[in-house]
Write an enzyme that holds these catalytic residues in place. Structure first.
Site, PDB file in Angstrom:
ATOM      1  N   GLU A   1     -20.769 172.102 104.191  1.00 11.84           N
ATOM      2  CA  GLU A   1     -21.279 172.806 102.435  1.00 11.84           C
ATOM      3  C   GLU A   1     -21.476 171.960 101.856  1.00 11.84           C
ATOM      4  O   GLU A   1     -20.857 170.861 101.243  1.00 11.84           O
ATOM      5  CB  GLU A   1     -20.606 173.951 102.048  1.00 11.84           C
ATOM      6  CG  GLU A   1     -19.975 175.259 102.896  1.00 11.84           C
ATOM      7  CD  GLU A   1     -20.101 175.824 101.890  1.00 11.84           C
ATOM      8  OE1 GLU A   1     -19.496 176.170 101.230  1.00 11.84           O
ATOM      9  OE2 GLU A   1     -19.144 177.352 102.888  1.00 11.84           O
TER      10      GLU A   1
ATOM     11  N   ASN B   1     -14.102 180.893 105.823  1.00  9.54           N
ATOM     12  CA  ASN B   1     -14.563 180.049 105.190  1.00  9.54           C
ATOM     13  C   ASN B   1     -13.484 179.749 104.219  1.00  9.54           C
ATOM     14  O   ASN B   1     -13.426 180.908 103.103  1.00  9.54           O
ATOM     15  CB  ASN B   1     -15.353 180.722 104.334  1.00  9.54           C
ATOM     16  CG  ASN B   1     -16.005 180.348 103.626  1.00  9.54           C
ATOM     17  OD1 ASN B   1     -16.610 178.779 103.978  1.00  9.54           O
ATOM     18  ND2 ASN B   1     -15.772 180.986 102.030  1.00  9.54           N
ATOM     19  N   GLU B   2     -12.872 178.074 104.002  1.00 12.55           N
ATOM     20  CA  GLU B   2     -12.686 177.740 102.656  1.00 12.55           C
ATOM     21  C   GLU B   2     -10.739 178.651 102.268  1.00 12.55           C
ATOM     22  O   GLU B   2     -10.488 178.028 101.203  1.00 12.55           O
ATOM     23  CB  GLU B   2     -13.295 178.428 101.232  1.00 12.55           C
ATOM     24  CG  GLU B   2     -14.707 177.383 101.968  1.00 12.55           C
ATOM     25  CD  GLU B   2     -15.596 177.452  99.938  1.00 12.55           C
ATOM     26  OE1 GLU B   2     -16.508 176.352 100.417  1.00 12.55           O
ATOM     27  OE2 GLU B   2     -15.120 178.108  99.586  1.00 12.55           O
TER      28      GLU B   2
ATOM     29  N   TRP C   1     -20.493 188.296  95.796  1.00 15.60           N
ATOM     30  CA  TRP C   1     -20.320 187.054  95.630  1.00 15.60           C
ATOM     31  C   TRP C   1     -20.931 186.679  94.675  1.00 15.60           C
ATOM     32  O   TRP C   1     -22.075 186.736  93.775  1.00 15.60           O
ATOM     33  CB  TRP C   1     -20.656 186.692  96.929  1.00 15.60           C
ATOM     34  CG  TRP C   1     -19.825 186.079  97.902  1.00 15.60           C
ATOM     35  CD1 TRP C   1     -20.595 184.088  97.645  1.00 15.60           C
ATOM     36  CD2 TRP C   1     -18.299 185.949  98.066  1.00 15.60           C
ATOM     37  NE1 TRP C   1     -19.243 184.062  97.981  1.00 15.60           N
ATOM     38  CE2 TRP C   1     -17.824 184.768  98.939  1.00 15.60           C
ATOM     39  CE3 TRP C   1     -18.215 187.545  99.104  1.00 15.60           C
ATOM     40  CZ2 TRP C   1     -17.313 184.480  99.629  1.00 15.60           C
ATOM     41  CZ3 TRP C   1     -16.738 187.287  98.833  1.00 15.60           C
ATOM     42  CH2 TRP C   1     -16.524 186.000  99.760  1.00 15.60           C
ATOM     43  N   ASP C   2     -21.368 185.298  94.529  1.00 13.74           N
ATOM     44  CA  ASP C   2     -21.837 184.190  93.776  1.00 13.74           C
ATOM     45  C   ASP C   2     -23.222 184.397  93.592  1.00 13.74           C
ATOM     46  O   ASP C   2     -23.708 183.505  93.156  1.00 13.74           O
ATOM     47  CB  ASP C   2     -20.761 183.193  93.377  1.00 13.74           C
ATOM     48  CG  ASP C   2     -20.953 182.241  94.440  1.00 13.74           C
ATOM     49  OD1 ASP C   2     -21.929 182.697  95.961  1.00 13.74           O
ATOM     50  OD2 ASP C   2     -20.422 181.010  94.759  1.00 13.74           O
ATOM     51  N   TRP C   3     -23.692 184.605  94.557  1.00 15.53           N
ATOM     52  CA  TRP C   3     -25.146 184.996  95.092  1.00 15.53           C
ATOM     53  C   TRP C   3     -25.844 186.267  95.730  1.00 15.53           C
ATOM     54  O   TRP C   3     -26.633 186.438  95.856  1.00 15.53           O
ATOM     55  CB  TRP C   3     -25.352 184.137  96.223  1.00 15.53           C
ATOM     56  CG  TRP C   3     -24.546 183.906  97.658  1.00 15.53           C
ATOM     57  CD1 TRP C   3     -23.691 182.606  98.188  1.00 15.53           C
ATOM     58  CD2 TRP C   3     -24.176 185.366  98.513  1.00 15.53           C
ATOM     59  NE1 TRP C   3     -22.874 183.448  99.027  1.00 15.53           N
ATOM     60  CE2 TRP C   3     -23.128 184.851  99.206  1.00 15.53           C
ATOM     61  CE3 TRP C   3     -25.047 186.289  98.316  1.00 15.53           C
ATOM     62  CZ2 TRP C   3     -22.936 184.889 100.366  1.00 15.53           C
ATOM     63  CZ3 TRP C   3     -24.663 187.147  99.978  1.00 15.53           C
ATOM     64  CH2 TRP C   3     -23.093 186.698 100.100  1.00 15.53           C
TER      65      TRP C   3
END
Length: 850
Positions: free
Chosen positions: A528, A431-432, A192-194
């Site tokens: 968010e 989510n999204e 993921w981006d984190w």
């Protein structure tokens, strides 16, 4: 094929007699008595191990430096777990024996004594297999053959040949694996981006044998439901497995009301669900405690999601009413606390840290896992409301029959497991994914969009929503962000799911000036938003080596999984701060880590305070904001991210700021058209009479130049009100000729007795990099016990105390010093000493990094 042997003779069996469950409240108790036979449990503990522990066999932390790349090969192979065990005699004589896997990650074939008993394809499901006839005297051999999740996902993608199901792969910067949306496992485990790419595989929950003769209670849940006409009714749900059709006596009794209900119930053969209802005319804040195969604790509460027309505004409101009280949800978003779920031991610390920062809500994000029971138990006890996503995130998903079926069983099991927790106040389907469809993240041709909308509705509305609606105690949202009721009217995918007039909003913009509140959407609910920062050096040091300690090193580039993230942090910081320029490489690196945390804390503070002061206002049709959940609370590894708590539990500056900007009573200052406004915000149930007290300081002096006090104003409970208003030019002119460059403001609220209410806040009249007179303060420390007394000879912004690897937190940190003395307490999370703290303590201010 790697064959890992687990030959452990210390497997054990335990006998549990299921006879009654006692449910207590106040001076009475509700009893649930079910007369059934003895149940035997035989645990197989040696299988509860995650395959990636093989990295420790090689002697290295998987998070060390570039090991996420070095260990990629593990997820590309198939693996087999093998164990042998001897079955106790009291197990084999039972009429039915189930081999139960509470969690397999993910695609596997299960064999007992050489016979395949079943397969698994969903990390989030419990599986059980009837094995009585396969058990034998002496040694039994159990094998779990795990398929590579990477290749399994790829093969599932190839089988779905009629049209693509995007995204195919994550962005290159994430260094991840492809097609994670084709496998029902933790979506972020492919990167993921984190977070890193660790496609785990193994046995991540308990394995056991359940043996019984007549009736086996699989799941007990109790759900308090309320309506004006019937008052409270307690719905008790039993999920049972009956060997044969049998009659059992179920007794429900409420001693406080001297009532008892006895039911001679017929349990039919097979696995079925039974509901029993107890009507209660009087509830006075009591709780239920149920004991059967596990401990269950439930509190009575009501939840309403209010979506109704708003005066002087188009659109609908979006807020939660708990026990008939409208609440502002203050909190953050929760991601998996570790890439390896069986290592997670930080839930207690993280949740207590959330409470200590005055949070009342967390959103369990849909790309991770349904958290363990301990997490929800702690949220129940600590009073943390949970927004619970189902585990779908940032992707389209296939809708073949077998995929839909495994998702249905996943949702049924998770709702049965979790619905008794009062902390969960809303279910959310994904989510999204509504936003991804509506705004075309994946460049789907317009002619094909109806196909994806059809799949979206099939998965989240016709299946997940239909199942969840059986839980009548809390609302369901199909996605986040969403326009809620408006999205439903538009066929479940709104034209603009980010419309601030409806629902909840996710908002990120790293190019704007985060000190300018005008750039933020005045939304009904912000679920968010956030900015990145780096963790502290003490968190990075154990997973790095000296050559990594540069902001431009290969290591810092590798750890950044958000495109251009490292540059964005410095660009944002440079708007208001001089960037570190030390000629000593290590100091320049640690100073840069510090400045990213200063930037992040100030940015999220500005945005959160904007949302909090917007709770009572409608401006240009927007406002009435009643939720602020910043992204994100915790980290999954030691890397830059949006978190306020570093991996390992250390608080970033942002989390210390959250203590104040989530305080129940808070002053917020901002400028509009060269006029200073101070709002008083109260989350309390009662009204307060408050006035604002504003102190003006010179950057070069600790003595207040002047003090201004507003008139007293009645501030209603649960509201935000402007309490101070004055043009900045006239304010400064009346304070000894201050200018924007030479002075700053500190302010607080007082009640009619002159007692301060809430924290002290500040307002900078210019960027600190432009401030005239700002100097490096001379700060000394006195240490007494776990208390530090700071002495300063000048104003010092963003004072940061650090004790390196010593675990714990300070009472305040990252603060503005406008006094000669400041006392700070340290709460140690591990045994330490004053001497050790003294050796480890460092104090950094903004001027120390220039």
């Amino acid at each position: 094929m790697y064959q890992k042997q687990f030959n452990n003779p210390n497997t054990k069996s335990t006998e549990r007699v299921q006879t009654s469950a006692t449910v207590g409240f106040k001076n009475g108790a509700i009893q649930i008595i079910i007369w059934i036979t003895t149940i035997f449990f035989f645990t197989i503990p040696t299988l509860s191990e995650t395959l990636f522990h093989i990295s420790y066999v090689f002697g290295c932390d998987p998070y060390f430096r570039f090991n996420d790349l070095s260990y990629q090969w593990i997820a590309l192979d198939n693996w087999t777990y093998t164990t042998t065990f001897t079955v106790p005699s009291q197990i084999r004589v039972r009429k039915k024996v189930l081999l139960v896997f509470d969690g397999v990650d993910t695609a596997a074939s299960i064999s007992l004594n050489g016979i395949v008993v079943g397969k698994t394809d969903n990390m989030f499901r419990r599986y059980d297999f009837s094995v009585r006839k396969l058990l034998k005297d002496g040694e039994n051999v159990l094998e779990v053959s795990l398929l590579s999740p990477v290749f399994y996902s790829s093969e599932r993608r190839k089988a779905h040949s009629s049209y693509s199901v995007p995204p195919e792969c994550p962005p290159d910067v994430q260094k991840g694996e492809c097609h994670v949306n084709f496998i029902r496992k933790e979506q972020s485990s492919f990167s993921w981006d984190w977070g890193p790419s660790f496609p785990t595989m193994g046995i991540w929950k308990d394995v056991r044998l359940d043996a019984f003769d007549v009736l086996h209670l699989i799941q007990l849940s109790s759900l308090p439901l309320y309506s004006i006409s019937t008052q409270w009714r307690l719905q008790v749900e039993l999920l049972v497995d009956a060997v044969q059709t049998t009659s059992c006596q179920v007794e429900l009794s409420l001693s406080e009301l001297d009532s008892k209900q006895t039911i001679q119930n017929l349990f039919l053969q097979g696995r079925l669900k039974y509901n029993f209802t107890l009507h209660i005319n009087k509830v006075d804040s009591f709780k239920i405690e149920a004991y059967l195969t596990s401990f269950l604790q439930v509190y009575f509460r009501t939840v309403e999601l209010i979506q109704e027309p708003v005066m002087e505004s188009p659109g609908l409101s979006f807020y939660f009413r708990i026990n008939e009280k409208s609440l502002f949800l203050k909190g953050s978003n929760w991601i998996p606390a570790d890439s390896f779920q069986d290592r997670v031991n930080s839930a207690v610390n993280l949740l207590q840290s959330a409470v200590d920062a005055n949070m009342n809500a967390l959103r369990v994000w849909g790309g991770g896992v349904y958290e363990q029971d301990l997490f929800y138990n702690l949220c129940d006890e600590l009073g943390i409301m949970v927004w619970q996503d189902f585990m779908f995130a940032c992707a389209m998903y296939p809708t073949e029959d077998d995929f839909i079926q495994t998702v249905r069983e996943e949702v049924i099991q998770q709702v049965q497991r979790l619905k008794s927790h009062p902390s969960i106040i809303v279910w959310s389907g994904n989510n999204e994914n509504e936003a991804a469809l509506a705004t075309n993240w994946f460049n789907i041709p317009a002619s094909q969009k109806p196909t994806y909308i059809k799949d979206y509705v099939k998965l989240y509305v016709n299946n997940i929503r239909k199942i969840v609606q059986e839980d009548q105690s809390r609302p369901f949202l199909v996605s986040s962000p969403t326009n809620g009721a408006e999205s439903e009217q538009e066929g479940w995918v709104a034209a603009n799911p980010y419309d601030p007039h409806f629902g909840d909003v996710h908002f990120y913009n790293y190019n704007m000036d985060c000190w300018d509140w005008r750039t933020f959407p005045r939304t009904r609910f912000a679920s968010e938003y956030g900015f990145q920062s780096w963790p502290s050096f003490s968190t990075l040091e154990p997973v790095s080596i000296p050559e990594d300690w540069s902001y431009n090193s290969n290591f810092t580039s590798h750890r950044q999984h958000h495109e251009s993230g490292n540059q964005q942090m410095l660009q944002q910081a440079a708007l208001h701060f001089n960037l570190p320029n030390s000629t000593v490489p290590l100091k320049r690196f640690t100073d840069t880590l510090y400045i990213t945390q200063v930037m992040q804390a100030q940015c999220v503070k500005t945005q959160t305070e904007f949302y909090r002061r917007s709770r009572s206002e409608i401006i240009a049709g927007k406002g009435h904001t009643l939720g602020a959940l910043y992204w994100q609370l915790n980290d999954i590894w030691q890397a830059p991210s949006w978190s306020s708590i570093e991996f390992g539990g250390k608080w970033k500056m942002l989390h210390y700021f959250a203590q104040d900007f989530f305080a129940s009573v808070l002053p917020v200052g901002f400028e509009d058209d060269d006029t200073l406004f101070i709002y008083a915000i109260s989350d309390l149930n009662h009204d307060l009479k408050l006035r604002a007290v504003v102190n003006v300081y010179s950057w070069s002096d600790l003595d207040s130049i002047c003090t201004l006090t507003s008139d007293q104003l009645l501030v209603s409970g649960g509201s935000a009100a402007a309490i101070f208003k004055q043009p900045v030019t006239s304010l400064l002119a009346g304070c000894g000729g201050c200018t924007r460059l030479t002075c700053l403001l500190s302010f607080h609220l007082e009640n009619n007795h002159g007692i301060q209410q809430g924290p002290t806040n500040h307002h900078f009249l210019c960027s600190p990099k432009d401030a005239q007179g700002l100097q490096r303060p001379n700060i000394t420390e006195d240490k007494s016990g776990f208390m530090v007394i700071l002495h300063s000879d000048s104003v010092a912004p963003f004072v940061w105390l650090d004790v390196g690897h010593i675990q714990g937190r300070f009472s305040v940190n990252g603060f503005l010093i406008v006094s000669r003395n400041k006392t700070v307490h340290f709460d140690a999370w591990q045994p330490t000493s004053v001497a050790e703290l003294s050796r480890s303590l460092s104090v950094t201010t903004l001027m120390d990094v220039y």
